[in-house]
Design a protein around this motif. Structure first.
Motif, PDB file in Angstrom:
ATOM      1  N   GLU A  43       0.835  -1.210   0.000  1.00  0.00           N
ATOM      2  CA  GLU A  43       0.000   0.000   0.000  1.00  0.00           C
ATOM      3  C   GLU A  43       0.867   1.256   0.000  1.00  0.00           C
ATOM      4  OE1 GLU A  43      -2.947   2.361   3.142  1.00  0.00           O
ATOM      5  OE2 GLU A  43      -2.692   0.203   3.369  1.00  0.00           O
ATOM      6  N   ALA A  44       1.850   1.288   0.890  1.00  0.00           N
ATOM      7  CA  ALA A  44       2.710   2.469   1.013  1.00  0.00           C
ATOM      8  C   ALA A  44       3.541   2.687  -0.255  1.00  0.00           C
ATOM      9  CB  ALA A  44       3.615   2.324   2.233  1.00  0.00           C
ATOM     10  N   LEU A  45       4.105   1.617  -0.794  1.00  0.00           N
ATOM     11  CA  LEU A  45       4.930   1.736  -1.998  1.00  0.00           C
ATOM     12  C   LEU A  45       4.113   2.189  -3.207  1.00  0.00           C
ATOM     13  CD1 LEU A  45       7.102  -1.445  -1.506  1.00  0.00           C
ATOM     14  CD2 LEU A  45       7.996   0.888  -1.754  1.00  0.00           C
TER      15      LEU A  45
ATOM     16  N   SER B 130       1.284   3.871  -3.189  1.00  0.00           N
ATOM     17  CA  SER B 130       0.794   5.241  -2.974  1.00  0.00           C
ATOM     18  C   SER B 130       1.872   6.294  -3.124  1.00  0.00           C
ATOM     19  CB  SER B 130       0.160   5.358  -1.580  1.00  0.00           C
ATOM     20  OG  SER B 130      -0.991   4.565  -1.497  1.00  0.00           O
ATOM     21  N   THR B 131       3.114   5.928  -2.846  1.00  0.00           N
ATOM     22  CA  THR B 131       4.219   6.896  -2.932  1.00  0.00           C
ATOM     23  C   THR B 131       5.064   6.679  -4.187  1.00  0.00           C
ATOM     24  OG1 THR B 131       5.691   5.482  -1.614  1.00  0.00           O
ATOM     25  CG2 THR B 131       4.369   7.127  -0.410  1.00  0.00           C
ATOM     26  N   HIS B 132       4.591   5.818  -5.098  1.00  0.00           N
ATOM     27  CA  HIS B 132       5.381   5.523  -6.303  1.00  0.00           C
ATOM     28  C   HIS B 132       5.623   6.802  -7.097  1.00  0.00           C
ATOM     29  CE1 HIS B 132       6.561   3.730 -10.155  1.00  0.00           C
ATOM     30  NE2 HIS B 132       7.058   2.790  -9.377  1.00  0.00           N
ATOM     31  N   PRO B 133       6.857   7.009  -7.578  1.00  0.00           N
ATOM     32  CA  PRO B 133       7.189   8.247  -8.292  1.00  0.00           C
ATOM     33  C   PRO B 133       6.348   8.504  -9.551  1.00  0.00           C
ATOM     34  CG  PRO B 133       9.138   6.835  -8.067  1.00  0.00           C
ATOM     35  CD  PRO B 133       8.000   6.124  -7.427  1.00  0.00           C
ATOM     36  N   SER B 134       5.768   7.459 -10.127  1.00  0.00           N
ATOM     37  CA  SER B 134       4.944   7.637 -11.330  1.00  0.00           C
ATOM     38  C   SER B 134       3.659   8.398 -11.039  1.00  0.00           C
ATOM     39  CB  SER B 134       4.578   6.276 -11.933  1.00  0.00           C
ATOM     40  OG  SER B 134       3.687   5.581 -11.062  1.00  0.00           O
TER      41      SER B 134
ATOM     42  N   LEU C 112       6.914   4.956   6.777  1.00  0.00           N
ATOM     43  CA  LEU C 112       7.140   6.367   7.112  1.00  0.00           C
ATOM     44  C   LEU C 112       8.417   6.887   6.445  1.00  0.00           C
ATOM     45  CD1 LEU C 112       6.125   6.374  10.891  1.00  0.00           C
ATOM     46  CD2 LEU C 112       4.793   7.195   8.930  1.00  0.00           C
ATOM     47  N   GLU C 113       9.442   6.043   6.362  1.00  0.00           N
ATOM     48  CA  GLU C 113      10.700   6.453   5.726  1.00  0.00           C
ATOM     49  C   GLU C 113      10.521   6.812   4.252  1.00  0.00           C
ATOM     50  OE1 GLU C 113      13.836   3.576   6.263  1.00  0.00           O
ATOM     51  OE2 GLU C 113      13.777   3.804   8.452  1.00  0.00           O
ATOM     52  N   ILE C 114       9.570   6.162   3.571  1.00  0.00           N
ATOM     53  CA  ILE C 114       9.358   6.481   2.150  1.00  0.00           C
ATOM     54  C   ILE C 114       8.311   7.578   1.959  1.00  0.00           C
ATOM     55  CG2 ILE C 114      10.158   4.244   1.318  1.00  0.00           C
ATOM     56  CD1 ILE C 114       7.194   3.492   0.855  1.00  0.00           C
ATOM     57  N   GLY C 115       7.861   8.163   3.078  1.00  0.00           N
ATOM     58  CA  GLY C 115       6.967   9.317   2.995  1.00  0.00           C
ATOM     59  C   GLY C 115       5.487   9.001   3.020  1.00  0.00           C
ATOM     60  N   TYR C 116       5.109   7.805   3.472  1.00  0.00           N
ATOM     61  CA  TYR C 116       3.694   7.467   3.530  1.00  0.00           C
ATOM     62  C   TYR C 116       3.049   8.124   4.746  1.00  0.00           C
ATOM     63  CZ  TYR C 116      -0.540   4.812   2.718  1.00  0.00           C
ATOM     64  OH  TYR C 116      -1.837   4.461   2.438  1.00  0.00           O
TER      65      TYR C 116
END
Length: 162
Positions: free
Chosen positions: A23-25, A27-31, A56-60
């Motif tokens: 979910e986090a990846l 939602s925060t995918h650069p595309s 949280l580290e990837i900005g979710y």
């Protein structure tokens, strides 16, 4: 014209680790192509601390980090899914609800990082390994013609990324 966003639901039995990372990846995918969701057949009471830390580290957004039942996504007012991906073998073998809109489905199985024993460093590395595997598959997904993607092509991503 705004770009279409695709709803991706990641399923795992307890919705505390692998599906939450998906979910986090997504939602925060650069595309910017995806809105990630996650759920479980028998959700836990909380998100695993290692999964939470990595999300949280990837900005979710921390307010979105919670274990949810897949029943939430079968309700009439729930977002309609374009893709549904099981990430644990138990969830893949369960009888899933009927999803409105006939989304493409696939199984991208990963070992459960919450079952790893050892030091916190070893446990965190297990979560990072799952996260990297999911990221590789989401990157492949983003590079495909999403409006034409079917379940067979979605399943093939798992094999290409292995």
């Amino acid at each position: 014209m705004p770009m279409k966003k695709y709803n991706v639901l990641f399923l795992c039995t307890h919705n505390s680790a692998r599906s939450v990372l998906g979910e986090a990846l997504a939602s925060t995918h650069p595309s910017g192509l995806f809105i990630g969701y996650s759920a479980g057949s028998t959700p836990g009471t909380q998100v695993n601390p290692f999964a939470k830390e990595l999300a949280l580290e990837i900005g979710y957004d921390e307010s979105k980090l919670r274990s949810k039942s897949w029943d939430e996504f079968g309700l009439p007012n729930a977002p309609k899914m374009d893709f549904i991906i099981t990430v644990c073998d138990n969830a893949a073998g369960e009888v899933c609800p009927v999803w409105p809109g006939n989304p493409a489905t696939a199984h991208w199985g990963f070992p459960d990082p919450s079952q790893v024993t050892g030091s916190d460093v070893e446990k965190r590395l297990a979560f990072i390994e799952v996260m990297n595997g999911l990221k590789k598959r989401i990157d492949l997904l983003a590079s495909m013609p999403l409006d034409k993607l079917d379940s067979m092509a979605l399943k093939d991503i798992h094999h290409k990324a292995s």
